[in-house]
Design an enzyme around this catalytic site. Structure first.
Site, short mmCIF file in Angstrom:
data_model
loop_
_atom_site.label_atom_id
_atom_site.label_comp_id
_atom_site.label_asym_id
_atom_site.label_seq_id
_atom_site.Cartn_x
_atom_site.Cartn_y
_atom_site.Cartn_z
N LEU A 510 7.74 -0.13 -2.71
CA LEU A 510 7.18 -1.50 -3.72
C LEU A 510 6.73 -2.05 -2.23
O LEU A 510 5.79 -3.00 -2.04
CB LEU A 510 8.21 -2.84 -3.94
CG LEU A 510 9.22 -2.04 -5.36
CD1 LEU A 510 9.92 -3.32 -5.89
CD2 LEU A 510 8.22 -1.71 -6.25
N ASP A 511 7.04 -1.48 -1.12
CA ASP A 511 6.79 -1.95 0.31
C ASP A 511 5.61 -0.84 0.64
O ASP A 511 4.70 -0.63 -0.18
CB ASP A 511 7.48 -2.81 0.17
CG ASP A 511 8.13 -0.69 1.39
OD1 ASP A 511 8.15 0.31 0.71
OD2 ASP A 511 9.72 -0.55 1.47
#
Ligand code: 6R9
Length: 648
Positions: A510-511
């Site tokens: 997600l990063d």
């Protein structure tokens, strides 16, 4: 067992540690805090107990009657160099090298960097460091001189161990030359390494001449492994061994984060060892003296550390060290290796499976694979198509697949099936391992999602494999992993979905961390490599789906307008140079697939690059960008789309 592992956590893990050699093991001596609002984060397993990981890998196994069983099986790039070591033989090698290290001033706590190919020297050096309490930091030998220098400097290594060259299929890579370059970079930054030890990778010849003649050698600093180590083999003296506190550092391994330079992940002697022992034992169902684990990961990654070396040895099992590439001499070599050594557990990555899938079933079917019991996968999400291919073609429709989700930071498997016990679903990593309490947090408000749903995968309770720190940057440790959401959660950076049966499916990062062929690469690292080029003012990189690599990198760069770059030929030269820059700064595996030269990047009014938009453009999905009201200049989007079409 899972229930007990959660409700009597410390007692549970102390009993498992007790299966290995520990002095003063006490179940009340573990203390942890995952919640920064309650004071500094710390993870301390079995503090005050003393142990040694190499001892447990070797002497302890010999004591258990495994001395004459195979420990290390070396499948060389070319047939003639293959060798095998029993536990007893491996111990002799490790003791000899431990004496050499001590004689050259390496002491407990000193850092030793290894930049070695997948040859026996690497596990021998790692175990010798473990034995004397020195901290090894293995740097994958595909990294560039600059990346190596950065890691050597960050951990202030006393010694670097390398080889004259490495070979992969027909290719020869001059490792020692790269190390020399790295040492020059360190020197110009004011840091010097005392000794560089060079393993003579003897059988490499260039046009009929043993290439060792060409290896640069600095006699004041460099030592040939073969000549310098030999005297310690026959000196008849006992080899030193250092029993360490369970919370002392076992090793540092660098990995990429979403921002800044790579992080030195610090693992402990006692906790790491216990966790790797337990996960190998239960997930791979290892039995001492019987099982042979073939983990295809390079020892330079955590998978290699945990399941290519320490895990199998701690369980009294053999491990296969595979030097070459999966397609040389042909795409059946892994399966031939399985038959040759009666491999029982095979562990690899989805990216490798996708490559082999491309060669069809024939290379697989030319082997019997009759010895195999368990298949494993790790490193990236596995699609159901690849999962089914692995299961039906490699596993003849009968072998269980353990899709194991975990990270450098977690030391060992976190979400994984237990073979035979967990009913499988294609592409699901299924359920947590013993002692693990995973939660899905709502990315917006950090609340726990109950039941079915998708969110940010975090872990609530400490486990022994949990890393202790980021080397020299405790604040970064707390900020990147424990302060992302409030309430005492380890933040993994991955997303996951839970279905109505409670099965977990990992959806990916997600990063700003990318995953190219299973290699973790930070967008920030690639961007900083691109702007090192004198013509590049700014860069933004994103990853897009790739059939074989999982993800590939696309770079958007702004060139210095004061340089004459209008001509197409000049643009192409710049694109090539920019890619070369990334290869030189990080390593070939991080090279962008495409460089798109743009006049501007999509930024918010506060100057933040909206990667989400670039990701869509890179993927050719330009119909709907969602909410773009935050963009400072919405006009740049069309321009980038045009530049992208031009670049293809
Ligand atoms: C062990 C290892 C960690 C990242 C992790 C995640 C991805 C690993 C996975 C997986 C889906 C799996 N990852 N295993 N994604 N399914 N079974 O690979 O460590 O190099 O630190 O990478 O890899 O994104 O966060 P590391």
């Amino acid at each position: 067992m899972y229930h007990r592992s959660i409700h009597e956590r410390d007692q549970f893990w102390t009993e498992i540690a007790g299966e290995l050699y520990f002095e003063n093991l006490d179940s009340s001596a573990s203390t942890h805090n995952f919640d920064p609002s309650r004071g500094p984060v710390h993870v301390k397993w079995f503090e005050g107990a003393r142990t040694n990981m190499a001892y447990n890998c070797l002497e302890k196994q010999i004591e258990n009657g495994m001395g004459d069983k195979r420990a290390l099986i070396f499948e060389a790039n070319d047939e003639i160099n293959c060798t095998e070591f029993t536990f007893r033989e491996l111990l002799v090698e490790v003791e000899t090298f431990a004496k050499f290290l001590i004689a050259h001033g390496v002491q407990k706590g000193d850092r030793v960097v290894m930049y070695l190919p997948m040859i026996p020297a690497l596990p021998i050096a790692m175990l010798a460091c473990s034995r004397i309490g020195a901290v090894h930091s293995v740097v994958f030998a595909g990294y560039s001189a600059k990346s190596l220098a950065q890691r050597v400097h960050d951990c202030k290594a006393k010694m670097v161990i390398t080889a004259s060259a490495s070979r992969r299929a027909e290719k020869i890579i001059p490792l020692k030359k790269i190390v020399d370059e790295a040492m020059e970079i360190c020197k110009s930054d004011g840091f010097c390494v005392n000794k560089v030890v060079v393993k003579h990778n003897a059988d490499i010849e260039i046009e009929g001449v043993p290439h060792v003649e060409d290896v640069p050698f600095h006699s004041d600093r460099d030592l040939w492994w073969n000549e310098s180590v030999a005297e310690f083999r026959t000196d008849g003296k006992p080899a030193p061994i250092e029993f360490l506190d369970s919370c002392d550092t076992a090793f540092i391994l660098y990995t990429s984060g979403s921002t800044g330079k790579p992080k030195g992940v610090v693992h402990s002697v006692g906790g790491y060892q216990t966790y790797v022992y337990a996960t190998s034992k239960f997930v791979f169902d290892l039995h001492a003296g019987e099982d042979v684990l073939f983990c295809t990961a390079d020892l330079g990654w955590i998978t290699g550390h945990s399941y290519g070396l320490y895990g199998p040895l701690l369980n009294g099992c053999a491990t296969v060290l595979f030097e070459g590439v999966p397609t040389y001499p042909d795409a059946g070599v892994w399966w031939q290796t399985v038959d040759k050594y009666d491999v029982t557990v095979f562990y690899t990555s989805p990216t490798a499976l996708r490559t082999l899938q491309g060669y069809g079933e024939d290379p697989v079917k030319r082997s019997s694979r009759a010895s195999l019991r368990i298949l494993g996968t790790v490193g990236e999400p596995i699609s159901s198509e690849t999962w089914l291919w692995y299961h039906s073609v490699v596993g003849d429709d009968k072998l269980p697949i353990c899709d194991t989700w975990w990270q450098t930071e977690t030391g060992g498997h976190i979400i994984t099936p237990l073979p035979g016990a967990t009913p499988l679903k294609a592409s699901s990593a299924t359920f947590p391992f013993f002692g693990i309490v995973p939660v899905l947090l709502d990315p917006k408000d950090g609340t726990e999602i109950q039941g079915e749903g998708e969110g940010c995968l975090c872990i609530k309770e400490p486990w022994p494999g949990m890393f202790l720190d980021v080397h020299g940057a405790h604040e970064r440790y707390e900020n990147s992993y424990f302060k992302v959401y409030e309430g005492g959660y380890y933040f993994s950076g991955d997303g996951a979905r839970r279905d109505s049966d409670g099965y977990l499916f990992i959806t990916g990062r997600l990063d700003d961390v990318m995953n190219v062929s299973g290699h973790r690469i930070g967008t920030a690292e690639v961007e900083s490599a691109l702007v090192q080029h004198s013509s590049c003012i700014e860069a933004a990189v994103v990853s897009i789906a790739h059939e074989v690599k999982g993800e590939s990198i696309v770079a958007y760069v702004i060139l210095d307008p004061s340089r004459s770059i209008e001509k197409r030929s000049s643009l192409e030269i710049h694109q090539r140079e920019l890619i070369t820059n990334v290869r030189m700064e990080i390593g070939p595996f991080a090279a962008p697939e495409r460089v798109v030269i743009v006049k501007d990047l999509p930024k918010t009014r506060s100057g933040k690059i909206m990667r989400r938009i670039l990701k869509k453009i890179a993927a050719g999905d330009v119909d709907d960008f969602g909410d773009v009201s935050a963009l400072a200049d919405p006009g740049v989007v069309d321009e980038i789309i045009k530049a992208e079409r031009h670049a293809r």
